[in-house]
Write an enzyme that holds these catalytic residues in place. Structure first.
Site, PDB file in Angstrom:
ATOM      1  N   TYR A 182      26.490  33.648  70.394  1.00 27.35           N
ATOM      2  CA  TYR A 182      25.847  33.858  68.938  1.00 27.35           C
ATOM      3  C   TYR A 182      25.883  35.357  68.676  1.00 27.35           C
ATOM      4  CZ  TYR A 182      22.652  33.675  64.971  1.00 27.35           C
ATOM      5  OH  TYR A 182      21.915  34.228  63.787  1.00 27.35           O
ATOM      6  N   PHE A 197      40.019  41.970  41.145  1.00 24.49           N
ATOM      7  CA  PHE A 197      40.278  40.440  41.293  1.00 24.49           C
ATOM      8  C   PHE A 197      39.237  39.531  40.845  1.00 24.49           C
ATOM      9  CE2 PHE A 197      40.610  36.559  43.784  1.00 24.49           C
ATOM     10  CZ  PHE A 197      41.865  36.252  43.239  1.00 24.49           C
ATOM     11  N   ASP A 198      39.676  38.325  40.543  1.00 25.35           N
ATOM     12  CA  ASP A 198      38.519  37.520  39.810  1.00 25.35           C
ATOM     13  C   ASP A 198      37.094  37.428  40.801  1.00 25.35           C
ATOM     14  OD1 ASP A 198      41.299  36.886  39.728  1.00 25.35           O
ATOM     15  OD2 ASP A 198      40.900  34.830  39.473  1.00 25.35           O
ATOM     16  N   ASP A 217      39.848  47.362  47.804  1.00 25.64           N
ATOM     17  CA  ASP A 217      39.903  45.725  48.351  1.00 25.64           C
ATOM     18  C   ASP A 217      41.393  45.678  48.668  1.00 25.64           C
ATOM     19  OD1 ASP A 217      40.370  43.142  47.985  1.00 25.64           O
ATOM     20  OD2 ASP A 217      39.694  42.948  45.973  1.00 25.64           O
ATOM     21  N   ALA A 272      43.053  43.346  50.619  1.00 27.51           N
ATOM     22  CA  ALA A 272      43.660  42.036  51.137  1.00 27.51           C
ATOM     23  C   ALA A 272      44.919  41.922  51.600  1.00 27.51           C
ATOM     24  CB  ALA A 272      43.353  40.984  49.868  1.00 27.51           C
ATOM     25  N   LYS A 332      45.002  36.851  53.766  1.00 25.88           N
ATOM     26  CA  LYS A 332      46.405  37.188  53.301  1.00 25.88           C
ATOM     27  C   LYS A 332      47.050  38.046  54.795  1.00 25.88           C
ATOM     28  CE  LYS A 332      44.151  36.521  49.330  1.00 25.88           C
ATOM     29  NZ  LYS A 332      42.599  35.916  49.382  1.00 25.88           N
ATOM     30  N   HIS A 362      39.546  29.041  35.257  1.00 30.68           N
ATOM     31  CA  HIS A 362      40.679  28.531  35.593  1.00 30.68           C
ATOM     32  C   HIS A 362      40.610  27.588  36.818  1.00 30.68           C
ATOM     33  CE1 HIS A 362      40.031  32.418  37.258  1.00 30.68           C
ATOM     34  NE2 HIS A 362      40.996  32.131  38.396  1.00 30.68           N
TER      35      HIS A 362
HETATM   36  N1  F0G Z   1      40.515  40.353  46.588  1.00 32.44           N
HETATM   37  C1  F0G Z   1      41.888  40.016  46.358  1.00 32.44           C
HETATM   38  C2  F0G Z   1      42.610  40.991  45.818  1.00 32.44           C
HETATM   39  C3  F0G Z   1      42.241  38.817  46.443  1.00 32.44           C
HETATM   40  O1  F0G Z   1      43.350  38.405  46.191  1.00 32.44           O
HETATM   41  C4  F0G Z   1      41.388  37.637  46.835  1.00 32.44           C
HETATM   42  C5  F0G Z   1      41.846  36.347  46.928  1.00 32.44           C
HETATM   43  C6  F0G Z   1      40.013  37.903  47.247  1.00 32.44           C
HETATM   44  C7  F0G Z   1      39.608  38.979  46.997  1.00 32.44           C
HETATM   45  C8  F0G Z   1      38.892  37.032  47.460  1.00 32.44           C
HETATM   46  O2  F0G Z   1      39.356  36.414  48.851  1.00 32.44           O
HETATM   47  O3  F0G Z   1      39.757  34.083  48.697  1.00 32.44           O
HETATM   48  O4  F0G Z   1      39.217  35.229  50.885  1.00 32.44           O
HETATM   49  O5  F0G Z   1      37.571  34.801  49.080  1.00 32.44           O
HETATM   50  N2  F0G Z   1      42.807  35.881  46.278  1.00 32.44           N
HETATM   51  C9  F0G Z   1      43.448  34.521  46.328  1.00 32.44           C
HETATM   52  C10 F0G Z   1      44.587  34.656  45.384  1.00 32.44           C
HETATM   53  C11 F0G Z   1      42.293  33.632  46.197  1.00 32.44           C
HETATM   54  O6  F0G Z   1      45.169  33.289  45.256  1.00 32.44           O
HETATM   55  O7  F0G Z   1      45.109  35.538  45.048  1.00 32.44           O
HETATM   56  P1  F0G Z   1      39.106  35.064  49.462  1.00 32.44           P
END
Ligand code: F0G
Length: 462
Positions: free
Chosen positions: A72, A124-125, A215, A217, A258, A452
């Site tokens: 833990y 990002f979304d 960010d 990823a 990613k 979406h």
């Molecule tokens: N930031 C970026 C640039 C992303 O592309 C994603 C996720 C996230 C944050 C969120 O990360 O999914 O681990 O919670 N992108 C995926 C996509 C979902 O299909 O581009 P997560």
């Protein structure tokens, strides 16, 4: 290296995929309300809905899983992860989280403020959704070349528009809570950001005393493009480039699904000790104790290895070139795509593909549906549904400049034969493009920036 142009790995475990008929797929689509997020994955032949969490892990990652320490507090897996992260990010404080959006949640709580603005190249979304919940307003300041689905060449279409950032800050600095640079820039084609642009953005941020966050990823893909395209970096190794990228920011978030080459996990990394303590508290409340933050020990070990494999030059060359291969096949067939192809997928221009379908009838979503119907290939809309919104004052629809279908390519999963199938199918749909009509949105969830995922549609031609 002559002849050494194929994948730098061989396949040890295989996962069968199901071939289905067009009739069957039409039934699946109707049941899913023409939203491919609602399909069962087993009904998909080639899955390009995302490159996230879908990576094939290596033998060394599977071996690392067996070393996972599930303690833990203070697990060995955490310390192995921390060492790997420090090596690539060059930052001292590491808080694991369960995935990228948990890190978005963290920065929305630690940096974003209600009624204030968060400026990004292109958010990002999931940050957008978290900002919306906090009441912070996200603004996208990507350069004009990166804002529309044009085909003109620019090596770094993810760059921040620095003159625009500067003039905005000169007028409104006190209303801006943070600057977020997304590398690569997902929503406009997986387009990279240059080191020069990261450096210059950080200078402007410092001048106005605004914290800057990355960010990250797809940090390795971004670094590879810098090596290939930015003068002065051709002989610099990828890790030196990633460290320089992060040297200009206070904190970074990462969806490790990613370029971490794992199926789950995320990171919050910082050089600010005070912010780190706040991140620890946030993690204890929402994620888990500080040394696991919602990840299992074995997943942290797989990530520690995956991060290092993700910055390997031979892997990156294979990776970026597979995406380019698909882009080139599509161009040969006349299919309009965003150029140059980016890091993790090919983005088809929905408006140019279906010029007779207006944005309020969702041309890119129509293309997603056609591609699944014809070939069992699942892509994703990044256009009118994902980015469309209502004007808060007039209630009128605002349609995005970008209208695309993203074909995201999973890492180390599909072969170039799969790429050929996608290109063949899209080429055939393109030949018959006049026969397609648009779609009607019949359901959307309460958070507009995330609609979406759960939207429902009808076919206008049905
Ligand atoms: N930031 C970026 C640039 C992303 O592309 C994603 C996720 C996230 C944050 C969120 O990360 O999914 O681990 O919670 N992108 C995926 C996509 C979902 O299909 O581009 P997560």
């Amino acid at each position: 290296m002559k002849y050494m142009t194929a994948e730098p790995f061989r396949i040890k475990t295989v996962e069968p995929i199901k071939q289905t008929t067009k009739d069957y797929r039409q039934k699946c689509l109707a049941e899913a309300q023409y939203n491919v997020f609602k399909l069962r994955a087993e009904d998909v032949y080639i899955d390009c809905i995302t490159d996230s969490g879908t990576t094939a892990m290596s033998q060394n990652q599977w071996a690392a899983i067996m070393r996972g320490d599930e303690s833990y507090a203070g697990s060995q897996s955490f310390y192995r992860l921390k060492e790997s992260v420090e090596d690539i990010f060059g930052m001292p404080y590491v808080q694991p989280v369960h995935q990228g959006r948990a890190a978005d949640h963290m920065i929305a709580k630690l940096y974003a403020k209600p009624g204030k603005y968060a400026i990004g190249n292109m958010h990002f979304d999931t940050f957008r959704g978290n900002a919306e919940v906090v009441g912070c307003i996200p603004l996208d300041f990507v350069i004009p070349e990166g804002r529309s689905a044009n085909q003109e060449y620019h090596p770094f279409k993810g760059n921040m528009d620095i003159p625009r950032l500067r003039s905005y800050l000169e007028a409104h600095a006190s209303e801006v809570c943070c600057i977020i640079m997304t590398v690569t820039c997902n929503n406009n084609g997986g387009q990279p950001v240059s080191l020069e642009n990261i450096r210059e953005t950080s200078k402007v941020a410092a001048e106005f005393n605004i914290p800057m966050i990355m960010d990250s990823a797809r940090l390795a893909e971004n670094a590879y493009f810098i090596k290939m395209r930015e003068p002065g970096y051709e002989d610099v190794d990828i890790k030196t480039i990633t460290r320089e990228m992060f040297s200009y920011v206070e904190s970074a978030v990462m969806s490790s699904k990613k370029d971490g080459l794992v199926n789950i996990g995320g990171l919050f990394v910082t050089r600010n000790e005070d912010i780190f303590h706040q991140a620890n508290q946030h993690s204890i409340v929402y994620e888990g104790f500080t040394t696991y933050g919602g990840m299992s020990g074995r997943d942290m070990d797989a990530l520690a290895v995956g991060l290092q494999e993700g910055v390997d030059a031979a892997y990156l060359e294979y990776r970026i070139n597979q995406v380019k291969y698909l882009g080139d096949r599509l161009k040969e067939k006349g299919v309009p795509i965003i150029e140059p192809t980016g890091g993790h997928g090919v983005y088809v221009d929905g408006r140019k593909f279906f010029p007779h379908i207006p944005q309020h009838e969702f041309p890119s979503q129509r293309l997603v549906v056609a591609l699944y119907e014809e070939a069992g290939v699942r892509a994703v809309e990044i256009g009118a549904c994902a980015f469309g919104k209502k004007d808060p004052e007039t209630g009128e629809d605002i349609w995005p400049e970008l209208e695309t279908m993203r074909i995201a390519i999973s890492r180390r999963v599909y072969t170039d034969n799969h790429m050929d199938v996608i290109a063949e199918a899209l080429g055939d749909i393109y030949k018959n493009r006049d026969q397609y009509k648009g779609m009607r949105l019949v359901f959307e969830g309460p958070i507009t920036s995330l609609r979406h995922f759960t939207a429902g549609f009808e076919l206008i031609d049905a």
